[in-house]
Structure formats: C-alpha cells, structure tokens
Design an enzyme around this catalytic site. Structure first.
Site: not given
Ligand code: SF4
Length: 356
Positions: A53, A204, A211, A214, A220
């Site tokens: 880290e 993300c 998205c 996703c 979201c």
């Molecule tokens: S839907 Fe939301 S969490 Fe998923 S990639 Fe897009 S902005 Fe990020």
C-alpha cells in the site's frame, strides 16, 4: 432526554439496508471472477499489505509489482527491514520515487520492532502514530492485512462510492462508511475492500466508466452520467435531506415554495449541505420550536424529472414554544398527497405506522 448540545446522542441506524447490502454482495460476486492477480494477494500478511500500500500510494500497480517482489525478497519481515541500513532501503526503492515513503517505512519498522515486539499493531490509533501511516494505509492494514471489518477507501473506492450513492468523493459521509462496513460478511473484509478497489480500477474507471455492462447499474445514482451511455440518460445529481419534526403525535409540514413541489405540503427539506444540527436550529427559529433530539434514520435514492437524488432522512423530536407552522396529527398524514420522495421519507421515519 437530550439537550440541544446532544442532538446526536442516538446512534444512526437503518441507512437504507437494501442498497448497501446489495452493493457489497454484487461486488463480492464480481470480484470472484475479476480479481487482479497481484503478488501481495497470494499470501496475505499485514506486513506485505503495508509495503504494497505504501508503494501503491503514489505509483501505478504495474510498476509496483517488480519493486514489491524485490523488496519482500530482501526484507521479508519487519525485523529485517528495521535492521537494514537506510542506504540499503533506498537502494531497493530507487526508481520508485517519493523517497520519503522509504524513509518513513524504515523508521516505522524500527518503531514496530522497539515498541510492538515486531508485530504490526492491530488498532487504528497505534497504526496512525507510525511514520507515514495515514488514514487510508492504517485502514488497509486492518482491512486487508488483518481482515478486520473496516472500510479502506483510496481514490478508486471513493470514486465508486461517490458515483453509486451520488455523493461528493471528497465528503463520503461517515454513516455510509459505517453502514457499508457493517454489511461486510464475516471474514470477507479483505475481499470486499479489494473488490471495491479493483472495480474502480477496471469498471468504474475515472474516465468512461463501463456503465453498460456494470453489475451495479440498476441501483447506481450515476449510471450513464459519466459518459459511457447516451446523453439522453443523463440526470442531475443532488443530495437532499428531509426532516420529520414531531412533538407527541403532531408532525410539522410546510408548503413548498419552489417550482419542483409547488404548493404541496411536504416535510421540511433542502439541499444536504452543512451540519444538520445547524439546519435544525434554523428550522426551530422559523417554526418556534426547540429541537431536542435529531436522529438520522436512513437514506434512499430517488429519481424524478431530470434529477436523481440521494436523500437523507432525519426524525427530530422537538419541544414547541409557539404556534408557528402547520402541525398535523401523525395519523392523518396518509390523507396528504405527498410527492413520492416525501412518502418514502415518511415510511423511513415511522416504519411501524407507514410501511413502505
Ligand atoms: S453504473 Fe455506476 S458504478 Fe457502474 S460503472 Fe457506471 S458509474 Fe460506475
């Protein structure tokens, strides 16, 4: 009973269970398939996590890998690092930059050897006292190294949370962090934390988040807002708060002046900026009451017109001093045509009487 200075005397609870638990479980499933294979993940030790880290704090993952392997080969534990010369440590750090990190690592290893018998402390306060150990690295050692149920948020994690819950990434509320931490399944803290990080690094992403495929897109708040889906789906994000102020069976309503909920009776609400306690004091002056107990009861996301909002709900026990404002018996609230955002707030504040 709490006085004004003790407005926060009740601990928060019920922060919208569904989205948080969902967020954690979806990411855990995603991580099972997509976790990056990195050397500090092959065998978890607090020492290995700490070194990784610190290296990662200013350097890209791909560049860190070879440095990490060489460093661990030469300094496999706290004792070997503590007893090395400063030059030797710098030599292995050469090319990685930000040499202050190497200096602090070396000093911290010596402190751990002398004051903690060579074992990296397992509490946040002691960790923070070590040279070069900031809030994130302390939390990462606990969460990933020791697998303790805490949340360690670096840039990737903050971005994912900020987008998903519609927050400012600079000010992720402590309630959000605590609630997510409470949703971490037993023994899975390191997986959850690394899932959030990898998700931010791979899906993300800072630019053009993916998205469309996703797995979090359904819940979201920012889905599609950051460029990967069409403009038509863009929504304006807002953080709002709603207060249900009550005394005995009477609840305060106010007539909405803005265009949005024009002329409707709603609960006091506003943009979620600044301290809720100050907001409540201002409301108290406007409606002639003394707030005696401010209790955060939960939050939810809600979409309407062009907006997607993240709403925090407070239940406020008050002592009325006069007759200002419209006070309605709690049992009669069902007769009021609330916009659905306020209906949700009502259900959250008085779940027994107004189930969702
Ligand atoms: S839907 Fe939301 S969490 Fe998923 S990639 Fe897009 S902005 Fe990020």
């Amino acid at each position: 009973m709490c006085g004004l200075s003790d407005l926060f005397c009740e601990p928060p609870h019920s922060f919208g269970e569904a989205p948080f638990a969902q967020f954690v479980s979806v990411l855990l499933l995603w991580f099972e398939e997509h976790a990056r294979d990195l050397p500090w993940r092959r065998e978890y030790t607090p020492y290995g996590v700490w070194i990784a880290e610190v290296m990662l704090s200013q350097t890209q993952v791909a560049r860190v890998v070879s440095y990490y392997e060489r460093f661990l080969k030469r300094f496999p534990d706290v004792a070997s690092l503590a007893s090395a010369s400063q030059e030797e440590v710098f030599l292995l750090w050469e090319g990685l930059g930000y040499y202050r990190r190497a200096l602090d690592l070396h000093k911290a290893a010596q402190v751990i050897s002398q004051e903690f018998g060579g074992t990296i402390p397992r509490d946040y306060v002691s960790l923070r006292k070590l040279p070069g150990v900031g809030p994130y690295i302390a939390s990462a050692i606990l969460a990933i190294g020791y697998n303790d149920p805490v949340l360690a948020l670096e840039a990737n994690g903050r971005r994912v949370l900020a987008r998903f819950f519609g927050l400012s990434r600079e000010h992720i509320p402590q309630e959000v962090v605590e609630h997510l931490a409470s949703c971490i399944p037993q023994g899975k803290a390191r997986l959850v934390n690394q899932a959030i990080m990898d998700f931010g690094a791979l899906v993300c992403t800072p630019r053009n988040p993916k998205c469309s495929p996703c797995p979090l897109r359904e819940d979201c708040v920012s889905c599609g807002r950051e460029g990967s889906v069409g403009k038509a789906q863009k929504r304006i994000l807002k953080n709002l708060r709603v207060a249900l102020c009550f005394e005995d069976e009477m609840v305060l309503l106010e007539k909405s002046a803005g265009r949005l909920f024009a002329e409707l009776f709603v609960f006091p609400w506003g943009e979620d900026t600044g301290d809720p306690k100050t907001w409540m004091e201002e409301l108290g002056k406007r409606y002639d009451f003394t707030p005696e107990n401010l209790h955060f009861v939960g939050a939810f996301t809600h979409a309407y017109t062009r907006y997607k909002v993240y709403v925090r709900v407070f239940r406020v026990l008050v002592r009325r001093q006069g007759e200002e404002g419209v006070w309605v018996p709690k049992g009669k609230l069902s007769k009021y045509p609330f916009p659905s955002l306020f209906r949700k707030a009502l259900c959250l504040a008085f779940p027994g009487e107004y189930p969702l």
